[in-house]
Design a protein around this motif. Structure first.
Motif, PDB file in Angstrom:
ATOM      1  N   CYS A  57       2.513 -14.269  77.683  1.00  0.00           N
ATOM      2  CA  CYS A  57       1.610 -14.998  76.824  1.00  0.00           C
ATOM      3  C   CYS A  57       0.766 -15.955  77.588  1.00  0.00           C
ATOM      4  O   CYS A  57       1.673 -16.683  78.409  1.00  0.00           O
ATOM      5  CB  CYS A  57       2.387 -15.524  75.677  1.00  0.00           C
ATOM      6  N   CYS A  60       2.213 -19.747  76.047  1.00  0.00           N
ATOM      7  CA  CYS A  60       3.508 -20.002  75.959  1.00  0.00           C
ATOM      8  C   CYS A  60       4.235 -19.477  76.829  1.00  0.00           C
ATOM      9  O   CYS A  60       5.619 -19.598  77.195  1.00  0.00           O
ATOM     10  CB  CYS A  60       4.166 -19.859  74.607  1.00  0.00           C
ATOM     11  N   THR A  62       5.746 -16.457  76.852  1.00  0.00           N
ATOM     12  CA  THR A  62       6.755 -15.608  76.386  1.00  0.00           C
ATOM     13  C   THR A  62       6.159 -14.098  76.703  1.00  0.00           C
ATOM     14  O   THR A  62       5.055 -13.927  77.194  1.00  0.00           O
ATOM     15  CB  THR A  62       7.380 -15.710  75.046  1.00  0.00           C
ATOM     16  N   CYS A  69       0.368 -14.422  72.501  1.00  0.00           N
ATOM     17  CA  CYS A  69       1.283 -13.603  71.825  1.00  0.00           C
ATOM     18  C   CYS A  69       0.926 -14.138  70.027  1.00  0.00           C
ATOM     19  O   CYS A  69       0.215 -15.030  69.803  1.00  0.00           O
ATOM     20  CB  CYS A  69       2.792 -14.287  71.727  1.00  0.00           C
ATOM     21  N   CYS A  72       1.620 -17.916  69.183  1.00  0.00           N
ATOM     22  CA  CYS A  72       0.504 -18.764  69.638  1.00  0.00           C
ATOM     23  C   CYS A  72      -0.593 -18.508  68.692  1.00  0.00           C
ATOM     24  O   CYS A  72      -1.537 -19.673  68.759  1.00  0.00           O
ATOM     25  CB  CYS A  72       0.426 -18.569  71.234  1.00  0.00           C
TER      26      CYS A  72
HETATM   27 ZN   LIG Z   1       2.616 -17.286  73.001  1.00  0.00          ZN
END
Ligand SMILES: [Zn+2]
Ligand SMILES: [Zn+2]
Lengths: 201, 201
Positions: A57, A60, A62, A69, A72
């Protein structure tokens, strides 16, 4: 197994999975061949897509196959104003399961480790700083692991937050709920004593 | 994990492997994504090929992608004249590792189980009979499991061998080497006593 090179190659490949030794690899290969070939094919497809399409992402960091993502990108989570900093994507999963957090995350993919040459930018703190600067963030919750490196990383990020006038907090550490006091290690118990809170009536 | 449908699908698919629950599936997926994407891709390819190309040896019925497996096709093993009957391909692997057997195998892929409707032809005994009839076989070694069904299956095949004048033998059952007598179950110990052999000087 001298009867099938493909079977040998399957057993060998299964050992890339954590916790899978020669015996389990054999059991897995036979189980799939004998009883669940369609499951094996589905796993092959899921692996291929996940390994080639999942990236990080942009916000963030991840794992996700999207640019941003779903956490977010969620407007409610954006409005919440809290960002929880964790060391790995698995930590997001653990926190999401509590249902107690409605903000967004920031995944470090590790922690500061000067001896291994892992500095602030290697765990994306330049991007976190950029967010502190640009976004309206009320609080950064530091949920790095309760290890020496995790604590040092949390302290470093807390100082960074201070520079941008953003509140930083550290999740509580102590005796696990449901655990027995006598079974808890000394370091945890010290933390638990030092972090005691006054009971309000 | 609400951040990636592909990651969720990978975790779900990994659970087709025996002994893999939600926690291990998560650990496996993260491990591959974070540290071993090429291993994950190799596993996907090995799975695809194994699931679609591995069939059964025409002679012994073990898993192989060839018409006749390498053991059955080996002239030295053909000349040996012994056929070892086992319940599953994993048993071949176990016996091969002893290095004590130089003949060929016959894999039943199960055992007789009249209550479940599994009769002689369901475990390929028509094909075994055909081999007894056609080939020059000196001895059939019965290595089915030491269970009620395994014993019944061994007895059935021994009678079949008798009809074709082929010697049949059963592998020995008893106290495992290196085991302690007091730790062995009663049934095994009874077998061990009944199967005692005179010591020759
Ligand atoms: Zn994210
Ligand atoms: Zn064969």
């Amino acid at each position: 197994m001298q009867t099938s090179p493909l079977l040998e190659s399957l057993m060998e490949s299964l050992r890339c999975l954590p916790g899978v030794g020669p015996k389990s690899a054999q059991r897995m290969a036979f189980q799939l061949l004998q009883r669940d070939r369609s499951g094996g094919m589905r796993l092959a497809q899921a692996l291929t897509r996940a390994m080639s399409e999942i990236g990080h992402c942009k916000d963030c960091h991840t794992f996700t196959e999207q640019d941003i993502c779903t956490i977010c990108a969620n407007p409610r989570r954006q409005q919440n104003g809290q960002i929880c900093v964790v060391e790995s994507p698995a930590d997001i999963h653990a926190i999401e399961q509590t249902g107690q957090f409605g903000g967004r995350y920031f995944v470090l993919m590790g922690h500061l480790s000067p001896l291994d040459g892992i500095g602030p930018n290697d765990i994306g703190l330049d991007r976190l700083e950029h967010r502190l600067e640009r976004e309206t963030i009320q609080e950064v919750i530091l949920a790095t692991n309760p290890t020496v490196e995790g604590e040092a990383t949390a302290n470093y990020i807390a100082e960074l937050c201070g520079q941008y006038g953003v509140d930083a907090s550290r999740i509580a550490h102590g005796v696990p709920m449901g655990g027995e006091l006598e079974m808890v290690d000394g370091t945890t118990l010290s933390h638990s004593l030092a972090g005691r809170q006054k009971i309000k009536f």
